[in-house]
Design a protein around this motif. Sequence first.
Motif, PDB file in Angstrom:
ATOM      1  N   GLY A 128       0.890  -1.267   0.140  1.00 11.39           N
ATOM      2  CA  GLY A 128       0.122   0.118   0.203  1.00 11.39           C
ATOM      3  C   GLY A 128       0.903   1.150  -0.068  1.00 11.39           C
ATOM      4  N   ALA A 129       1.147   1.869   1.118  1.00 16.54           N
ATOM      5  CA  ALA A 129       1.911   3.010   1.357  1.00 16.54           C
ATOM      6  C   ALA A 129       2.553   3.100   2.537  1.00 16.54           C
ATOM      7  CB  ALA A 129       1.144   4.219   0.847  1.00 16.54           C
ATOM      8  N   ASP A 130       3.752   3.834   2.722  1.00 13.72           N
ATOM      9  CA  ASP A 130       4.262   3.964   4.091  1.00 13.72           C
ATOM     10  C   ASP A 130       4.734   5.762   4.100  1.00 13.72           C
ATOM     11  OD1 ASP A 130       4.314   1.284   4.600  1.00 13.72           O
ATOM     12  OD2 ASP A 130       6.555   1.262   4.181  1.00 13.72           O
ATOM     13  N   LEU A 131       4.601   5.992   5.398  1.00 14.82           N
ATOM     14  CA  LEU A 131       5.148   7.472   5.743  1.00 14.82           C
ATOM     15  C   LEU A 131       6.440   7.543   6.087  1.00 14.82           C
ATOM     16  CD1 LEU A 131       4.332  10.390   5.710  1.00 14.82           C
ATOM     17  CD2 LEU A 131       3.891  10.193   8.358  1.00 14.82           C
ATOM     18  N   LEU A 132       7.281   8.343   5.106  1.00 14.13           N
ATOM     19  CA  LEU A 132       8.720   8.742   5.410  1.00 14.13           C
ATOM     20  C   LEU A 132       9.001   9.954   5.921  1.00 14.13           C
ATOM     21  CD1 LEU A 132      11.656   7.774   5.072  1.00 14.13           C
ATOM     22  CD2 LEU A 132      11.659   8.712   2.774  1.00 14.13           C
ATOM     23  N   ARG A 133       9.722  10.073   7.078  1.00 12.11           N
ATOM     24  CA  ARG A 133       9.999  11.429   7.537  1.00 12.11           C
ATOM     25  C   ARG A 133      11.512  11.638   7.619  1.00 12.11           C
ATOM     26  NH1 ARG A 133       8.932  14.512  13.414  1.00 12.11           N
ATOM     27  NH2 ARG A 133      10.845  15.717  13.527  1.00 12.11           N
ATOM     28  N   LEU A 134      11.874  12.590   6.909  1.00  9.41           N
ATOM     29  CA  LEU A 134      13.456  13.091   6.727  1.00  9.41           C
ATOM     30  C   LEU A 134      13.685  14.448   7.536  1.00  9.41           C
ATOM     31  CD1 LEU A 134      13.672  12.630   2.645  1.00  9.41           C
ATOM     32  CD2 LEU A 134      14.553  11.015   4.481  1.00  9.41           C
ATOM     33  N   ASP A 135      14.711  14.055   8.443  1.00  7.96           N
ATOM     34  CA  ASP A 135      15.174  15.149   9.093  1.00  7.96           C
ATOM     35  C   ASP A 135      16.305  15.669   8.565  1.00  7.96           C
ATOM     36  OD1 ASP A 135      12.984  14.948  11.063  1.00  7.96           O
ATOM     37  OD2 ASP A 135      14.184  13.315  12.171  1.00  7.96           O
ATOM     38  N   PRO A 136      16.640  17.162   8.637  1.00 11.28           N
ATOM     39  CA  PRO A 136      17.759  17.824   8.401  1.00 11.28           C
ATOM     40  C   PRO A 136      18.866  17.221   8.867  1.00 11.28           C
ATOM     41  CG  PRO A 136      16.147  19.555   9.384  1.00 11.28           C
ATOM     42  CD  PRO A 136      15.668  17.901   9.750  1.00 11.28           C
ATOM     43  N   THR A 137      19.070  16.310  10.002  1.00 11.44           N
ATOM     44  CA  THR A 137      20.278  15.595  10.410  1.00 11.44           C
ATOM     45  C   THR A 137      20.669  14.526   9.519  1.00 11.44           C
ATOM     46  OG1 THR A 137      18.817  14.384  11.749  1.00 11.44           O
ATOM     47  CG2 THR A 137      19.680  16.540  12.591  1.00 11.44           C
ATOM     48  N   GLY A 138      19.742  14.051   8.605  1.00 11.69           N
ATOM     49  CA  GLY A 138      19.940  12.920   7.851  1.00 11.69           C
ATOM     50  C   GLY A 138      19.146  11.599   8.367  1.00 11.69           C
ATOM     51  N   GLU A 139      18.704  11.817   9.648  1.00 13.42           N
ATOM     52  CA  GLU A 139      18.086  10.796  10.243  1.00 13.42           C
ATOM     53  C   GLU A 139      16.400  10.596   9.342  1.00 13.42           C
ATOM     54  OE1 GLU A 139      17.473  11.350  14.162  1.00 13.42           O
ATOM     55  OE2 GLU A 139      19.622  11.039  14.793  1.00 13.42           O
ATOM     56  N   SER A 140      15.967   9.313   9.208  1.00 13.18           N
ATOM     57  CA  SER A 140      14.720   8.970   8.710  1.00 13.18           C
ATOM     58  C   SER A 140      14.088   8.188   9.471  1.00 13.18           C
ATOM     59  CB  SER A 140      14.842   8.687   7.416  1.00 13.18           C
ATOM     60  OG  SER A 140      15.761   7.329   7.147  1.00 13.18           O
ATOM     61  N   ALA A 162      -3.170   5.027   9.502  1.00 12.49           N
ATOM     62  CA  ALA A 162      -2.601   3.886   9.199  1.00 12.49           C
ATOM     63  C   ALA A 162      -3.811   2.855   9.332  1.00 12.49           C
ATOM     64  CB  ALA A 162      -1.504   3.391   9.939  1.00 12.49           C
ATOM     65  N   PRO A 163      -4.776   2.449   8.291  1.00 12.56           N
ATOM     66  CA  PRO A 163      -5.604   1.708   8.290  1.00 12.56           C
ATOM     67  C   PRO A 163      -5.099   0.155   8.674  1.00 12.56           C
ATOM     68  CG  PRO A 163      -5.988   2.967   6.443  1.00 12.56           C
ATOM     69  CD  PRO A 163      -4.540   3.188   7.122  1.00 12.56           C
ATOM     70  N   ARG A 164      -5.494  -0.906   9.089  1.00  8.02           N
ATOM     71  CA  ARG A 164      -5.083  -2.176   9.021  1.00  8.02           C
ATOM     72  C   ARG A 164      -5.129  -2.676   7.733  1.00  8.02           C
ATOM     73  NH1 ARG A 164      -8.559  -5.320  11.690  1.00  8.02           N
ATOM     74  NH2 ARG A 164      -6.807  -6.969  12.219  1.00  8.02           N
ATOM     75  N   ILE A 165      -4.142  -3.159   7.270  1.00  9.88           N
ATOM     76  CA  ILE A 165      -4.023  -3.759   5.824  1.00  9.88           C
ATOM     77  C   ILE A 165      -3.464  -4.913   5.862  1.00  9.88           C
ATOM     78  CG2 ILE A 165      -3.133  -3.204   3.510  1.00  9.88           C
ATOM     79  CD1 ILE A 165      -5.297  -1.334   4.366  1.00  9.88           C
ATOM     80  N   GLU A 170      -5.825  -5.843   1.343  1.00  7.90           N
ATOM     81  CA  GLU A 170      -7.375  -5.793   1.803  1.00  7.90           C
ATOM     82  C   GLU A 170      -7.346  -5.043   3.098  1.00  7.90           C
ATOM     83  OE1 GLU A 170     -10.857  -8.560   3.184  1.00  7.90           O
ATOM     84  OE2 GLU A 170      -8.743  -9.547   2.604  1.00  7.90           O
ATOM     85  N   ASP A 171      -8.015  -3.960   2.948  1.00  5.19           N
ATOM     86  CA  ASP A 171      -8.405  -3.295   4.375  1.00  5.19           C
ATOM     87  C   ASP A 171      -9.318  -4.218   5.295  1.00  5.19           C
ATOM     88  OD1 ASP A 171      -9.543  -1.506   6.292  1.00  5.19           O
ATOM     89  OD2 ASP A 171     -10.057   0.026   4.905  1.00  5.19           O
ATOM     90  N   LEU A 172      -8.770  -4.500   6.318  1.00  2.00           N
ATOM     91  CA  LEU A 172      -9.161  -5.274   7.444  1.00  2.00           C
ATOM     92  C   LEU A 172     -10.035  -4.824   8.544  1.00  2.00           C
ATOM     93  CD1 LEU A 172      -5.871  -7.197   8.207  1.00  2.00           C
ATOM     94  CD2 LEU A 172      -7.779  -8.182   6.697  1.00  2.00           C
ATOM     95  N   GLY A 173     -10.065  -3.252   8.238  1.00  7.88           N
ATOM     96  CA  GLY A 173     -10.894  -2.752   9.462  1.00  7.88           C
ATOM     97  C   GLY A 173     -10.269  -2.216  10.489  1.00  7.88           C
ATOM     98  N   GLY A 174     -10.495  -0.992  11.033  1.00  5.06           N
ATOM     99  CA  GLY A 174      -9.600  -0.350  12.252  1.00  5.06           C
ATOM    100  C   GLY A 174      -8.398   0.208  11.651  1.00  5.06           C
ATOM    101  N   GLY A 175      -7.565   0.700  12.635  1.00  2.99           N
ATOM    102  CA  GLY A 175      -6.448   1.210  12.326  1.00  2.99           C
ATOM    103  C   GLY A 175      -5.940   2.304  13.522  1.00  2.99           C
ATOM    104  N   THR A 176      -5.016   3.092  13.125  1.00  3.87           N
ATOM    105  CA  THR A 176      -4.250   3.906  14.019  1.00  3.87           C
ATOM    106  C   THR A 176      -4.312   5.364  13.382  1.00  3.87           C
ATOM    107  OG1 THR A 176      -2.923   2.003  15.098  1.00  3.87           O
ATOM    108  CG2 THR A 176      -2.337   4.547  15.530  1.00  3.87           C
ATOM    109  N   VAL A 177      -4.671   6.385  14.151  1.00  5.46           N
ATOM    110  CA  VAL A 177      -4.546   7.720  14.136  1.00  5.46           C
ATOM    111  C   VAL A 177      -3.547   8.297  14.452  1.00  5.46           C
ATOM    112  CG1 VAL A 177      -5.512  10.074  13.717  1.00  5.46           C
ATOM    113  CG2 VAL A 177      -6.934   8.045  13.008  1.00  5.46           C
TER     114      VAL A 177
END
Length: 376
Positions: A128-140, A162-165, A170-177
Motif C-alpha cells: 500500500g503505502a508508508d510514511l517517510l520522515r526525513l530530518d535535516p540531520t539525515g535521520e529518517s 494507518a488503516p489495518r491492511i 485488503e482493508d481489514l477494518g480499524g487502524g491507528t490515527v
Amino acid sequence: MRKLNTLPAVVIVTVAVLAVAAGGVLAAQRSPRSEGGSAAAPLAPPATTPLASPANVSTSAPPALPNGKITLKLSKLGKGRPPQVPYLVGREVRGGAGDPVKIPGAEPIHYVARMGNSVLAVLGTNKGADLLRLDPTGESRRTPDVSSLAVTADATSAAYAAPRIAETGEDLGGGTVYAEQADGTVQKVAVGGFGVEVIAYRSGTVYFRSAKIQTGKAWELYSWTPGNPTAALVKTVPSPTALSSDATIAASLDVAADTSSCSAVVEVATGKKLWRTCENGLEGFTPDGRTVIGGPTYGDGYGAAATSALDARTGKLLYEWNGLAFLQTAAEDDQHLLIRADDGEGTKGAIIRCDVTTGRCELATPLALTQVSIGQ
C-alpha cells in the motif's frame, strides 16, 4: 488532506488538506478569452505591505474575465512565480520553508509535506503505502500503512492514518490515527471502521473519517484531540469530503450513486445545510473559507475533465477551467488555486496557478515531462 485511494465521486487534491487543506475538485457563460493566457495577479501578502514581484511576473492586473467556463491551453499560459507551498519536482521537494530535499530510493511518491524542518513523504509499497520522515540531520523514520496525511496551517504538526491492511492489500477494518509534532513527539489513538482517512488537523484537533462497512458509500466524521484515549463522532456532517480552515463549515457527500452524486456545504456546529449541488463534487476550501474547490461529480480514468471555484456561502460558480487533464487541485492562498495538469498520459505537464477572482491562469512550474505534484 492527502489520501492514496480516492473516492469514486470525488477527484482529489489531498488537498487536506489537506487537503487540507484545502484542498481539490468541486457553467454558465463562456469567456471571450478562452485561453486565459495572461499572468494571474501576484499572491496576496500576509500583511498590508506590497509583495515584491519577480522580474518574470507581470505586475499589471489583467482585466477580470466574466464568470463562467474557461478553456485552457498549457502552451498559451504565461510564466509566473513558483508555488508558495511545498511541491515536488521529480524526487525533489521544493517550496515552503526550507531548502530543497531529495526523497531517496525509487518508490513512487504519492504526497509530500513539510513539518517544521522535516519533510514527510507518502511512498507507495507493494502492500500500500508508508510514511517517510526525513530530518535535516539525515535521520529518517518510516511508519507503515499510512495512506492519508494532513499538516497544520503553521506546519508545526501533522496527522496521518494507518488503516489495518493485509499483505494482500485488503482493508481489514480499524487502524491507528497519529498526531506528530515537529520535535518528534507522537501520540496515537486506535480507531474502528473501514477506509480510515485523516481529513484535517485544525486548532489542535484531528478530523478523520471511516465507513461502518467495507463496501459502504457513507462515511462518518470523527474528531480527536491528541492525548485523549478515544475519538468523538461528529454527527452533524455525514460523508465528509473537506473541512474549512476554522472547522466551522464542511463539504459533505449528500447523495451518492454509481455514476453521479450530489454534495452540500453544511455548518459543523448545527448540521444546517447551506446549499446543495449535483453539478460539482466538493473537496477543498481556500484558507479564508470563502471559496470551495470542486469538479466533476464522478471521477474515472486518467484525470478530471475540469476543476472549479465556487462561492462557499452561496454555491455560485465563480469559474470552471477545462480543456486539460486535471490531476490535483489545492488552495495556495485565499485568491489562488494550484492545479497539476497535462494533456493526457505521456504529455508534458505543469503546476499552474489560477486566480479565483479573475479566472486568469499562469504556469507555476515549467512545462515538462518531469513528475510534479502539489504538497502541503
